[in-house]
Write an enzyme that holds these catalytic residues in place. Structure first.
Site, PDB file in Angstrom:
ATOM      1  N   PRO A 321       0.887  -1.254   0.002  1.00 21.99           N
ATOM      2  CG  PRO A 321      -0.940  -1.639   1.545  1.00 21.99           C
ATOM      3  CD  PRO A 321       0.280  -2.113   0.864  1.00 21.99           C
ATOM      4  NE  ARG A 322      -1.637   4.923  -4.244  1.00 23.41           N
ATOM      5  CZ  ARG A 322      -2.829   5.600  -5.073  1.00 23.41           C
ATOM      6  NH1 ARG A 322      -3.474   6.443  -4.581  1.00 23.41           N
ATOM      7  NH2 ARG A 322      -2.980   5.540  -6.361  1.00 23.41           N
TER       8      ARG A 322
END
Ligand code: FAD
Length: 648
Positions: A321-322
């Site tokens: 995830p970012r």
């Protein structure tokens, strides 16, 4: 009394991005007369800039995908802070919304056997993003606009008037939601070009104004994203939740300075791009957190094998995830292993043929060639984190998108909070816009219809107050508008709105950015207090006709409000989770998972330096047991408290 033309509609939608247009189409399809107001040109919204795709578990590329897997990924991405009912509705309804777009004329890229193609993205277990090259948002907006036009043509055939049931007011900015007692009664706006005021009276107002990124100096967001909808909601008596969670996308351009922050789509990594530091090392292998260890590859060989054979390999850590990737890049640069311009290297040139790069990533190829003189088919890009998305927003009912506590107000898209928890997965915004845009339009229409003849009334006093507020930056000379308390009165030299914007953006970037500390956030609140004081002396010259200085002055009120929400909530949450990373509290705390921080407008204070935002902590509703059953107990232990696990 102010001169402001009044127009009557049933539903007014503020914003013409994906959420706003989908809401407007739905309200009109329900037979309600619907007005859409947007700050910029029709068609120019964040949604049009979206590159990578729309997440929907259609299972076209991997049949293992379904709504339950999408729900699980979304909850994991948000570190279980998501309003679970929103995440459930989103995962269940996203495929229908994508199919619907096709029936309205969208043309997605195809698989070899002719189905809608789906690509990999960070945090999604299967290839899930329906896309059109790296220009998906353009196709989405084009399709929704085309649908609006076709509805207008239908209306013309029936009534002789294209705008009988749906009308777009472009380049108009809403500065206030007007109320009749507790109920929403309409909106107060100005036209950018003429500066003329007008009022749209309607029992239902849908906020679809997008994000707040312009409160930060380095951002992928464009000029309109000054948190207007967030501020309008607060001023109308609604609350905002999760404002401490701001997403810093890991890959923005870092060079040249004029384009710093412009997005480099996650599709680059989804399609095989890798991140390297100045020593040439694929450093993401060093940054896989414990909660994700089982799902991510440990060697380059395993990671590369995943692209061809995902069932027998684990995912490359570039697709974490970012929030995880952004922190890792930040740490590498800080450790002195960054690229020449303070980022890291993102390379596709050694991973795909030049022809494939140009076909799959045409915008990125063009963007780097035109803006940075870099040929991404032959050399790596330099990238670093950029403020991209706000997870926080209006506290809404999950099913109806109604803003809690303000009858007639609805919110959808980036301006609404809860759906993404502490961190949004790539591709989950475009699907969110369609799912909750439709729901907001539907319920706004139902609410307006139920009002019948008992429509709320916009009183002259409310219009006068909104006009006086809007005219305040001109001082007393511009129009005979009443000066209200706290107007251009405080002592000191006149202030330039452009300068105040710059200082606010710099403060938020430096002090409430990707890594946060108590002293810095306290300092940010001090700076915001000073900026609030100086904003009282803001002065603009000239007239109301196309006056950018005046527009900046009006936007600043909203930026100050949302920035205070972000800084106060971030200071209060003493843990790290998703888009909120504290240097002084580096761990995730299971007790905090149960809490939302809720921002409301504080009672008016005598001293302008005193904060305008009141903050309270609220318990999250427990996650429904059949949804919890979708996870292994070992995973839940990482997020839920012992008490929650025993009552499960
Ligand atoms: P927007 O599309 O931002 O539209 C907001 C509208 O509100 C505009 O019409 C604006 O003019 C109007 N408005 C604002 N204030 C006012 C006011 N005061 N008065 C009147 N009108 C007002 N997400 C994905 O899921 N997949 C992707 O591939 C993806 N790529 C992205 C790439 C970039 C470069 C960016 C910036 C974002 C990307 N996102 C992506 C995120 C996604 O595009 C946005 O979160 C989403 O488009 C927001 O849509 P929205 O309808 O909520 O608001």
């Amino acid at each position: 009394m102010t001169h402001a033309e009044r127009r009557q509609w049933d539903v007014v939608v503020i914003g013409a991005g994906g959420a706003g247009l989908r809401a407007a189409i739905e309200a009109r399809e329900q037979g309600l007369r619907t007005a859409v107001i947007c700050k910029s040109l029709f068609g120019k919204a964040h949604t049009v800039m979206a590159e990578g795709g729309i997440a929907a578990s259609m299972g076209n590329v991997n049949e293992g995908d379904n709504w339950q897997v999408h729900f699980r990924d979304t909850m994991r991405g948000g570190k279980f802070l998501n309003q679970w009912r929103m995440a459930e509705l989103h995962a269940r309804e996203a495929p229908d919304r994508v199919w619907e777009l096709e029936t309205w004329g969208a043309l997605f890229d195809r698989t070899k056997d002719g189905r809608i193609s789906q690509r990999n993205f960070g945090g999604h277990e299967y290839p899930r993003l329906a896309h059109v090259g790296d220009r998906t948002g353009l196709e989405l907006i084009r399709t929704l606009q085309q649908k609006v036009v076709s509805l207008q043509q239908e209306d013309f055939r029936e009534t002789g008037d294209y705008e009988a049931r749906i009308k777009v007011f472009q380049e108009c900015t809403v500065t206030r939601i007007v109320k009749d007692g507790e109920r929403v009664a309409g909106v107060f706006c100005y036209e950018r070009e003429s500066g003329r005021f007008f009022v749209v009276e309607a029992p239902s107002v849908v906020l679809a104004t997008g994000g707040i990124g312009k409160s930060f100096q380095v951002t992928s967001n464009s000029w309109e994203y000054t948190g207007d909808g967030h501020a309008l909601a607060l001023l109308a008596g609604a609350s905002l939740i999760n404002m401490e969670f701001v997403q810093f996308h890991p890959t923005g351009m870092v060079w040249p300075p004029s384009v710093k922050g412009i997005l480099v789509t996650e599709s680059v990594r989804g399609d095989g791009g890798v991140l390297r530091n100045s020593e040439g090392r694929r450093f993401m292998f060093d940054y896989v957190p414990d909660v994700f260890k089982e799902k991510y590859a440990e060697t380059e060989e395993e990671a590369d094998g995943w692209y061809e054979d995902p069932d027998r390999h684990r995912r490359p850590p570039e697709l974490l995830p970012r929030d995880e990737v952004a922190r890792a890049i930040n740490a590498e640069v800080k450790a002195g292993r960054g690229s020449p311009h303070g980022g890291v290297f993102l390379d596709v040139s050694t991973r795909m043929s030049a022809e494939t790069i140009k076909r799959r990533l045409p915008s990125m190829h063009h963007q780097f060639r035109e803006l940075a003189d870099v040929d991404i088919t032959a050399e790596p890009m330099e990238v670093g984190p950029t403020c991209h998305y706000v997870m926080g927003g209006v506290d809404v009912d999950s099913d109806t998108a109604a803003a809690q506590g303000v009858p007639g107000l609805f919110a959808a898209g980036e301006v609404a909070g809860g759906m993404h928890g502490s961190n949004r997965l790539g591709g989950n915004s475009l699907s969110d816009l369609l799912v909750f845009g439709r729901r907001a339009g539907l319920h706004a229409a139902e609410y307006a219809r139920a009002c019948g003849d008992d429509r709320p009334v916009v009183r002259d006093a409310e219009v006068d107050a909104a006009a006086a507020e809007a005219l305040r930056p001109f001082g007393t000379g511009a129009e005979q508008a009443p000066q209200t308390a706290g107007g251009a009165g405080s002592a000191g030299p006149p202030e330039n709105p452009y300068q105040l914007h710059q200082e606010l953006q710099q403060s938020m970037n430096d002090l409430v950015g990707i890594i946060r500390r108590e002293e810095e956030m306290a300092a940010a609140l001090e700076r915001l207090a000073t900026l609030r004081e100086r904003a009282q002396r803001m002065a603009v010259e000239g007239h109301r006709q196309f006056n950018p200085g005046w527009h900046l002055a009006l936007d600043l009120r909203n930026m100050l409000l949302v920035s205070e929400c972000v800084a106060r909530a971030a200071l209060n949450r003493t843990e790290s989770r998703g888009g909120h990373t504290r240097d002084d509290f580096p761990d995730m705390d299971r007790e905090w998972r149960r809490a939302n921080l809720v921002c409301t407008l504080a009672d008016a204070a005598e001293d302008v330096r005193s904060g305008r935002i009141a903050l309270r902590r609220r318990e999250m509703p427990p996650i429904r047991s059949d949804l919890l059953e979708l996870f292994e107990k070992e995973e839940l232990i990482k997020y839920l408290t012992d008490e929650e696990l025993t009552t499960k």
